[in-house]
Design a protein around this motif. Sequence first.
Motif, short mmCIF file in Angstrom:
data_model
loop_
_atom_site.label_atom_id
_atom_site.label_comp_id
_atom_site.label_asym_id
_atom_site.label_seq_id
_atom_site.Cartn_x
_atom_site.Cartn_y
_atom_site.Cartn_z
N PHE A 393 -52.47 7.36 -4.86
CA PHE A 393 -51.34 8.00 -5.50
C PHE A 393 -50.34 6.97 -6.00
O PHE A 393 -49.97 6.05 -5.29
CB PHE A 393 -50.65 8.96 -4.52
CG PHE A 393 -51.35 10.26 -4.36
CD1 PHE A 393 -52.23 10.47 -3.29
CD2 PHE A 393 -51.17 11.29 -5.28
CE1 PHE A 393 -52.90 11.67 -3.15
CE2 PHE A 393 -51.84 12.50 -5.14
CZ PHE A 393 -52.71 12.69 -4.08
N LEU A 394 -49.91 7.18 -7.26
CA LEU A 394 -48.84 6.36 -7.83
C LEU A 394 -47.65 7.25 -8.12
O LEU A 394 -47.81 8.36 -8.63
CB LEU A 394 -49.29 5.74 -9.16
CG LEU A 394 -50.12 4.48 -9.18
CD1 LEU A 394 -50.15 3.92 -10.59
CD2 LEU A 394 -49.57 3.44 -8.22
N THR A 395 -46.47 6.76 -7.84
CA THR A 395 -45.27 7.53 -8.15
C THR A 395 -45.02 7.48 -9.64
O THR A 395 -44.94 6.40 -10.23
CB THR A 395 -44.06 6.97 -7.39
OG1 THR A 395 -44.35 6.89 -6.00
CG2 THR A 395 -42.84 7.87 -7.59
N GLU A 396 -44.88 8.65 -10.24
CA GLU A 396 -44.63 8.73 -11.68
C GLU A 396 -43.16 8.92 -11.98
O GLU A 396 -42.64 8.39 -12.96
CB GLU A 396 -45.40 9.90 -12.27
CG GLU A 396 -46.89 9.73 -12.20
CD GLU A 396 -47.52 10.22 -13.48
OE1 GLU A 396 -48.28 9.45 -14.10
OE2 GLU A 396 -47.23 11.39 -13.84
N GLU A 397 -42.49 9.75 -11.18
CA GLU A 397 -41.07 10.03 -11.43
C GLU A 397 -40.34 10.18 -10.12
O GLU A 397 -40.89 10.66 -9.13
CB GLU A 397 -40.91 11.34 -12.20
CG GLU A 397 -41.31 11.29 -13.65
CD GLU A 397 -40.97 12.60 -14.35
OE1 GLU A 397 -41.92 13.31 -14.74
OE2 GLU A 397 -39.77 12.89 -14.50
N SER A 398 -39.07 9.78 -10.14
CA SER A 398 -38.18 10.00 -9.00
C SER A 398 -36.88 10.56 -9.54
O SER A 398 -36.37 10.07 -10.56
CB SER A 398 -37.87 8.70 -8.28
OG SER A 398 -39.04 8.00 -7.91
N HIS A 399 -36.38 11.58 -8.88
CA HIS A 399 -35.08 12.14 -9.27
C HIS A 399 -34.23 12.21 -8.02
O HIS A 399 -34.59 12.90 -7.07
CB HIS A 399 -35.28 13.54 -9.87
CG HIS A 399 -34.02 14.11 -10.46
ND1 HIS A 399 -34.05 15.01 -11.50
CD2 HIS A 399 -32.71 13.92 -10.18
CE1 HIS A 399 -32.80 15.35 -11.83
NE2 HIS A 399 -31.99 14.70 -11.04
N THR A 424 -54.88 16.18 -7.37
CA THR A 424 -54.47 15.15 -8.32
C THR A 424 -52.97 14.88 -8.28
O THR A 424 -52.51 13.79 -8.53
CB THR A 424 -54.83 15.59 -9.76
OG1 THR A 424 -56.16 16.06 -9.79
CG2 THR A 424 -54.67 14.42 -10.72
N ARG A 425 -52.21 15.92 -8.03
CA ARG A 425 -50.76 15.81 -8.20
C ARG A 425 -50.06 16.15 -6.89
O ARG A 425 -50.42 17.07 -6.18
CB ARG A 425 -50.35 16.79 -9.31
CG ARG A 425 -48.87 17.01 -9.47
CD ARG A 425 -48.66 17.80 -10.74
NE ARG A 425 -49.04 17.01 -11.91
CZ ARG A 425 -48.20 16.26 -12.62
NH1 ARG A 425 -46.92 16.24 -12.32
NH2 ARG A 425 -48.64 15.57 -13.64
N HIS A 427 -46.09 16.74 -5.52
CA HIS A 427 -44.67 16.88 -5.87
C HIS A 427 -43.92 17.04 -4.55
O HIS A 427 -44.14 18.00 -3.83
CB HIS A 427 -44.51 18.11 -6.78
CG HIS A 427 -43.11 18.31 -7.29
ND1 HIS A 427 -42.87 19.00 -8.45
CD2 HIS A 427 -41.90 17.94 -6.82
CE1 HIS A 427 -41.55 19.04 -8.66
NE2 HIS A 427 -40.95 18.41 -7.69
N GLU A 443 -36.61 14.09 -5.46
CA GLU A 443 -37.90 14.67 -5.81
C GLU A 443 -38.76 13.53 -6.31
O GLU A 443 -38.27 12.65 -7.03
CB GLU A 443 -37.74 15.64 -6.98
CG GLU A 443 -37.24 17.02 -6.62
CD GLU A 443 -37.18 17.88 -7.86
OE1 GLU A 443 -36.07 17.97 -8.44
OE2 GLU A 443 -38.22 18.43 -8.26
N GLN A 444 -40.00 13.54 -5.93
CA GLN A 444 -40.92 12.54 -6.47
C GLN A 444 -42.20 13.22 -6.90
O GLN A 444 -42.69 14.12 -6.21
CB GLN A 444 -41.21 11.44 -5.44
CG GLN A 444 -40.03 10.48 -5.26
CD GLN A 444 -40.41 9.16 -4.62
OE1 GLN A 444 -41.06 9.15 -3.58
NE2 GLN A 444 -40.01 8.06 -5.23
N VAL A 445 -42.70 12.81 -8.04
CA VAL A 445 -43.99 13.30 -8.50
C VAL A 445 -44.96 12.14 -8.48
O VAL A 445 -44.67 11.07 -9.04
CB VAL A 445 -43.89 13.88 -9.94
CG1 VAL A 445 -45.29 14.15 -10.49
CG2 VAL A 445 -43.05 15.14 -9.93
N LEU A 447 -49.13 10.93 -8.94
CA LEU A 447 -50.41 11.28 -9.56
C LEU A 447 -51.50 10.45 -8.91
O LEU A 447 -51.29 9.25 -8.64
CB LEU A 447 -50.33 10.99 -11.05
CG LEU A 447 -51.42 11.58 -11.95
CD1 LEU A 447 -51.32 13.11 -11.95
CD2 LEU A 447 -51.27 11.03 -13.37
#
Lengths: 496, 496
Positions: A393-399, A424-425, A427, A443-445, A447
């Motif tokens: 898993f790689l972090t795509e977004e962080s809020h 795959t994902r 959240h 929040e982190q998404v 992939l």
Amino acid sequence: MPRVAAIIGSGAIGAGWAARFVLNGWNVRVFDPDPATPERVHAVLARARRALPGLGDVALPAEGELAFCGLISETVTGAEWVQESVPERLELKQTLYRKLQEHAGEETILASSSSGFTPSDLQATSNNPGQILVCHPLNPVYLLPLVEVVHSDKNHPDRIDRARETLAEIGMVPLRVRGEITAHVADRLQEALWREALWLVRDEVATTQEVDDAIRMGAGLRWAQMGPFDCARIAAGPEGMAEFLRRVGPALNWSRSKLTEVPELDAGLIGRIVEQSEDQSGHLSPEDLEDRRDRNLVTLLRGLASQGWGAGVALRRQDEARAERRAMPRRMADLDDPARPVLTVDRAVPLDWLDVRGRMIEARCLEAFGHATDRMLEIVGSAPGDGAAEAGFLTEESHIRHLDTAPAGAPLRIDSRLIVGDGTRMHLWHEMTSDGRTLATAEQVLLHVEFATRTACEAEPAVAEAMRRLARAQAALPAPEGAGRALGAPREVTRH
Amino acid sequence: MPRVAAIIGSGAIGAGWAARFVLNGWNVRVFDPDPATPERVHAVLARARRALPGLGDVALPAEGELAFCGLISETVTGAEWVQESVPERLELKQTLYRKLQEHAGEETILASSSSGFTPSDLQATSNNPGQILVCHPLNPVYLLPLVEVVHSDKNHPDRIDRARETLAEIGMVPLRVRGEITAHVADRLQEALWREALWLVRDEVATTQEVDDAIRMGAGLRWAQMGPFDCARIAAGPEGMAEFLRRVGPALNWSRSKLTEVPELDAGLIGRIVEQSEDQSGHLSPEDLEDRRDRNLVTLLRGLASQGWGAGVALRRQDEARAERRAMPRRMADLDDPARPVLTVDRAVPLDWLDVRGRMIEARCLEAFGHATDRMLEIVGSAPGDGAAEAGFLTEESHIRHLDTAPAGAPLRIDSRLIVGDGTRMHLWHEMTSDGRTLATAEQVLLHVEFATRTACEAEPAVAEAMRRLARAQAALPAPEGAGRALGAPREVTRH
């Protein structure tokens, strides 16, 4: 049932021991006839409360109780560990040990902070010499991990082992000293350097500032991570240690007579040192100097922990042991109730996570949230591991919403939820609190990808299944406040 | 016109000097008859390229050119600085200096890395002794800041000053040594400790591992931030330095005969050290050991920089100087074209910002974005300052997209835009790139508040006006890709 430590003598060393024991959950009793003792110990404890809890990444146990006793009997009776840190006078210590031993239990460890005397010295007039060991720390005792454990042939190996285990449990790195010599190991090394430093100041080759800078801009930086033999090994390079030593050996014998004489600390030299030290650091109050030292040491130690090296290895090991004792969940089977948010981070705010205004630095928040995400990955079976895996898993977004702050040493926990989890994902929703107050949310998404190409691919079936189970179980929880918001969406703003 | 440095002798020290000069934008010519020279220098340069550029927070100048010369004449002619790092043999060095001086310009500084010889020793057979100084560094030269500058009465003060300025410009901390003594200052201190370490191993009191741990778990950590005199000052506490010194002085004279004799490095002791060092660190290749050392030193140094202390102060000062030379905008008037994104971060990826897989750690991305935000605040006149202000901007939200990564030492820049700017609210967009590749983007929303109550309030009129001007000027730019998205909004996913 909290364990009990008795602290005899409450100068900087004794007070430092008291702080370390208390912050590691022991009940501590302090004995020292000086009426300033409670004030002094509380000052050291306040400093330690800011520095030690956040040194590692896992919270310490609940603080023990601190008591000040007027009699040795009440201080020592029932104590598992007695740490003696009274002035360096042999007869004083020997007399004290006879008194301590009137009240200490048979199994009690009597440990001396003595920097100069050997166990045999201290045991010489005792009826039960095998109870007495030397456990010599460095200042500040609540931060520096080194403690030298010195024994005589009168100490039973079991007692020595028990002493080392106890010291490791309170976060120290026990170094077993193989023989009995004055000043043991660490102080002999320091004193050799100190003696040379005195010569340099006496001969006006350097001021106190220049000696200190020669160390902290140079070898001191090296020595925080590798000692003199590893430094020599690197210097030897392809030549190899043997050839290197043969080559540099003769230089030790050059006529550097000063290197081997003991300088006299007469009034003239003392006066010069006092004046130069005042020029060097007089602009900082003693409290400021200690504050800066503690912040520096926390930064250096946490840096070494992030690199998995030196003193940092001990910190990580201590984190592991504490996480075990706190039963922090490591896998799906550890979750008492998968429908509840998962406790992923349970720690304290490090001393160096705050900016000049005392507010938590945003990047450090994300560092903590990163640990929470790593813990969730571990729980579903997809731990980052040693980096050898080809996919993960790689972090795509962080809020992140930054809401509030907490001071150094304050508790900090993160509870995490799996909002979406398929093969795959991932959240994630993280909530960071301190004593019930929300400090931040994230929040982190993530992939699941092949690392080389960054192309999405399914996680292993066991991981995908664990993620689906957890997401399903947690789906019944109410939507987290603030989740899924676009950045900057209008909200109520309180105005003057 | 790049400045030229000539490097004579390319062992670890010479190669380290070559790397430091080249990475600071100097053209470097190396002379060493050893045919392995280019391979060795390139290996050290590769290591330095990973470690030095990201050590500070501002990019180094463009790399200089590296050339290997077969003749002293072509190496030295036109060079501003000549650094000699040949083996420690006096006649060899003296002969070499006579040769160097046939080709060096009058203003050229001839600096020796000699750890043992004094300037007077080196100058003794020269016709132009005033050209020769000692500039003694520590290994690794491309990372450790300390360099001792030693002179004789034949060196003109202007030349000494020029040498120190040049050394500071290439990122070092020059320590002016007040006299001429063998081993100067730093090595005398180290050697005193080394001699004691040898005794401890000889007398089987400690192994090489135990000596090294006694340092790096204890005093070594202290010495990375404070030298022995500041440590003594703290230990003196309320007693004060004078009384402390009087009290501990006599201990120096205890019969510790070994502390003052020079141990003989005979075959037996050499053999023991070689064996114990192999036990201690034989599991790491020489390259691994140097890799770990470099990562550790970068972490320690950046930690001290974050605390504004010790060697870290020098790093910050060097960042300031580089930012000036790169003309990075500090205020509205510096913006060539306010309608364009603002260059807020211009640096390289630090060695310790990467995880075990070589990917940039998300929290470190946010650290860089934090610097970008700080720079935008500075530009509009609302710099964080020293923490005394009662009101200012607080970050409320951060939204980061993690897209790609870059290796240690790679360039890293952030260009920033003010999406919304009024007297109360600041909405920033940051784009992080490396050689044109987008690594990450971030949006941050900040609110101007009274810190004590966290209540929104208007910024000072000048700041509010600057924000409005900049936001208006930049409003014509196309909306940034990805701005304003809610986290986890569906997007195209490439699947296997």
